[in-house]
Each structure stands twice: as C-alpha cells, then as structure tokens.
Design a protein around this motif. Structure first.
Motif, short mmCIF file in Angstrom:
data_model
loop_
_atom_site.label_atom_id
_atom_site.label_comp_id
_atom_site.label_asym_id
_atom_site.label_seq_id
_atom_site.Cartn_x
_atom_site.Cartn_y
_atom_site.Cartn_z
N VAL A 61 0.84 -1.20 0.00
CA VAL A 61 0.00 0.00 0.00
C VAL A 61 0.88 1.26 0.00
O VAL A 61 1.77 1.41 0.83
CB VAL A 61 -0.93 0.00 1.23
N ARG A 62 0.61 2.14 -0.95
CA ARG A 62 1.39 3.37 -1.04
C ARG A 62 0.98 4.37 0.03
O ARG A 62 -0.04 4.22 0.69
CB ARG A 62 1.19 3.99 -2.44
N ASP A 63 1.79 5.40 0.16
CA ASP A 63 1.59 6.38 1.22
C ASP A 63 0.40 7.29 0.91
O ASP A 63 -0.02 7.45 -0.23
CB ASP A 63 2.86 7.23 1.38
N LEU A 64 -0.13 7.87 1.96
CA LEU A 64 -1.20 8.85 1.85
C LEU A 64 -0.98 9.90 2.94
O LEU A 64 -0.74 9.56 4.09
CB LEU A 64 -2.57 8.18 2.05
N THR A 65 -1.04 11.17 2.55
CA THR A 65 -0.88 12.26 3.50
C THR A 65 -2.21 13.00 3.64
O THR A 65 -2.78 13.45 2.64
CB THR A 65 0.21 13.24 3.06
N LEU A 66 -2.69 13.10 4.87
CA LEU A 66 -3.94 13.78 5.17
C LEU A 66 -3.76 14.60 6.45
O LEU A 66 -2.66 14.69 6.99
CB LEU A 66 -5.08 12.76 5.33
N THR A 67 -4.86 15.19 6.93
CA THR A 67 -4.82 16.00 8.14
C THR A 67 -5.63 15.31 9.23
O THR A 67 -6.77 14.89 8.98
CB THR A 67 -5.39 17.40 7.88
N ASN A 68 -5.05 15.20 10.42
CA ASN A 68 -5.77 14.51 11.50
C ASN A 68 -6.60 15.47 12.35
O ASN A 68 -6.63 16.68 12.08
CB ASN A 68 -4.81 13.69 12.37
N GLN A 69 -7.26 14.94 13.36
CA GLN A 69 -8.19 15.72 14.18
C GLN A 69 -7.49 16.76 15.05
O GLN A 69 -8.15 17.59 15.68
CB GLN A 69 -9.05 14.79 15.05
N LEU A 70 -6.16 16.73 15.07
CA LEU A 70 -5.39 17.74 15.79
C LEU A 70 -4.89 18.84 14.86
O LEU A 70 -4.17 19.74 15.29
CB LEU A 70 -4.20 17.09 16.50
N GLY A 71 -5.26 18.71 13.57
CA GLY A 71 -4.82 19.70 12.59
C GLY A 71 -3.42 19.44 12.07
O GLY A 71 -2.83 20.31 11.41
N GLN A 72 -2.88 18.27 12.31
CA GLN A 72 -1.53 17.93 11.88
C GLN A 72 -1.55 17.21 10.53
O GLN A 72 -2.38 16.33 10.31
CB GLN A 72 -0.86 17.02 12.91
N LYS A 73 -0.63 17.59 9.64
CA LYS A 73 -0.44 16.84 8.40
C LYS A 73 0.31 15.57 8.74
O LYS A 73 1.39 15.61 9.33
CB LYS A 73 0.38 17.66 7.40
#
Length: 228
Positions: A61-73
């Motif tokens: 599985v390749r990487d995925l960058t998103l934003t979490n519930q703390l506002g962190q990338k």
C-alpha cells in the motif's frame, strides 16, 4: 521455603497466562495461524536446487498524507513506520454504520492502548472531507474516547481519499465516480509493517473485530521474527 513458594507462584502465573495464548493462537498442527496476504501482483519464477520455485509478490500500500483531528499533516507510511495499521472509513454525520464501526474500533483501541501502544495505529478516514473539518473530526473522536496520538481521524483531498480506498486498499466501491456520492464500506483493513494487506474484516461484527485484535498480536510476533 518461602523463596520456593514464591518461585512456584510466579511459575504458576506465567503458565496460566501463557496457556490461553497458546490455545488461541496455535492451530492443531502446532503452528501460529498467520494472517494471509492479499492482492497478489505478480509471480516470479526462479531455479533453486534444480527446481522451479515461484515467488508471489503482493501489493504494498502506497503512502497517503492527510490531516488529523489535531490539525496535523500526517503520512500513513512515513510517520507510522514500523506500526501495524487498522483502517476504516467513516463520516461524522453518518447515522447508521459509522457509530457501530467507531464503537468497535474503540474496543480495539482499549485492547492495545495500555498494553502496547506503539504496536498499532488506528485510522478512520472521512469520506465526506468537505464537511468533516478538523473541529468536526476532533469532536467525533472525543465522542469515542479516542487517544488522539494512537487513533487518527483524517480528512483531506477527496480524490486522494477515493483513490486510496479503491486502488490501494482494493475496496469495492459503489458509484465512486458519481459526484456527491460517498465511498462507504463497513470493512476494517489490517495492514502490516511492510504495508501488505493482511485482512479484510466486517467492522460491524464483534467476532471479526476480535480476530483483528488477535491478528495484530500475531503480526507483532511475525515482525520480531523477521526483524522488520
């Protein structure tokens, strides 16, 4: 005499703790019931001692960058290197499936958060990222008593999320290309530290989620064996 009693007591406790694990994880053949690999991509043949040996290579599985519930990338591969992942898909306004999914994920979190918090990361990705803002996800996470470091609720680019669900995790999506429709699945996906998929589970079935907890343990044994 007192020392001997203490030693016997400690041995008794160790055996009592070990026997259920052995009963649960070891099959009649005497081997651990190792979780299978999913999504084979290619088979390579090679000669070994005069015989043809075929090696199957499975999808990573390749990487995925998103934003979490703390506002962190956050990056699912780079930031969580060495961790097993359990992934599901939710949205905060979902009235039916999501609350049950999240309740069962909460139970998984309880099983591991105190004993071995560094082993596994729980991931809930929003399929309605336009409405699921960081504050909305944080409120939802608090509702299920999420440990914000160990259970991420993620939002971000909708196309990236849809692509990840469909092409990386291999979920069967209904009308995924129709604008306004939600990618929704009640599956929980287990991914090992090498980012191979090691299981698809019905996240609404407590028997299935119990098996996820067991398989996380087995993958940890496997990780130590191979030094990954």
């Amino acid at each position: 005499m007192r020392l001997n009693k203490i030693i016997k007591y400690l041995i008794g406790i160790t055996i009592a703790a070990a026997v259920p694990l052995l009963f649960f994880f070891v099959t009649p053949s005497g081997r651990l019931n190792i979780p299978a690999y999913y999504r084979p991509e290619r088979i390579v043949s090679r000669m070994e001692k005069g015989k043809v040996v075929r090696d199957t290579f499975f999808h990573q599985v390749r990487d995925l960058t998103l934003t979490n519930q703390l506002g962190q990338k956050v990056s699912l591969n780079k930031d969580l290197k060495g961790k097993v992942l359990v992934i599901d898909f939710i949205f905060t306004t979902c009235p039916s499936v999501c609350p049950r999914l999240s309740a069962n994920m909460k139970e998984l979190q309880k099983a591991y958060i105190k004993k071995n918090p560094e082993l596994v990361q729980f991931i809930s990705i929003s399929v309605d990222p336009e409405r699921d803002s960081v504050p909305a996800l944080r409120e939802y996470a608090n509702r299920y008593e999420a440990d914000h470091d160990r259970w991420w609720f993620l939002t971000g680019n909708k196309d990236s999320i849809f692509n990840y669900a469909k092409n990386e995790l291999g979920l069967l999506l209904e009308n995924a290309d129709v604008p306004g429709d939600f990618v929704h699945s009640q599956k929980m996906i287990l991914i090992d530290t090498a980012r191979n998929i090691r299981g698809y589970f019905d996240g609404l079935d407590k028997t299935q989620t119990k098996k996820i907890a067991d398989d996380i343990y087995i993958l940890n044994v496997e990780k130590r064996k191979h030094g990954r």
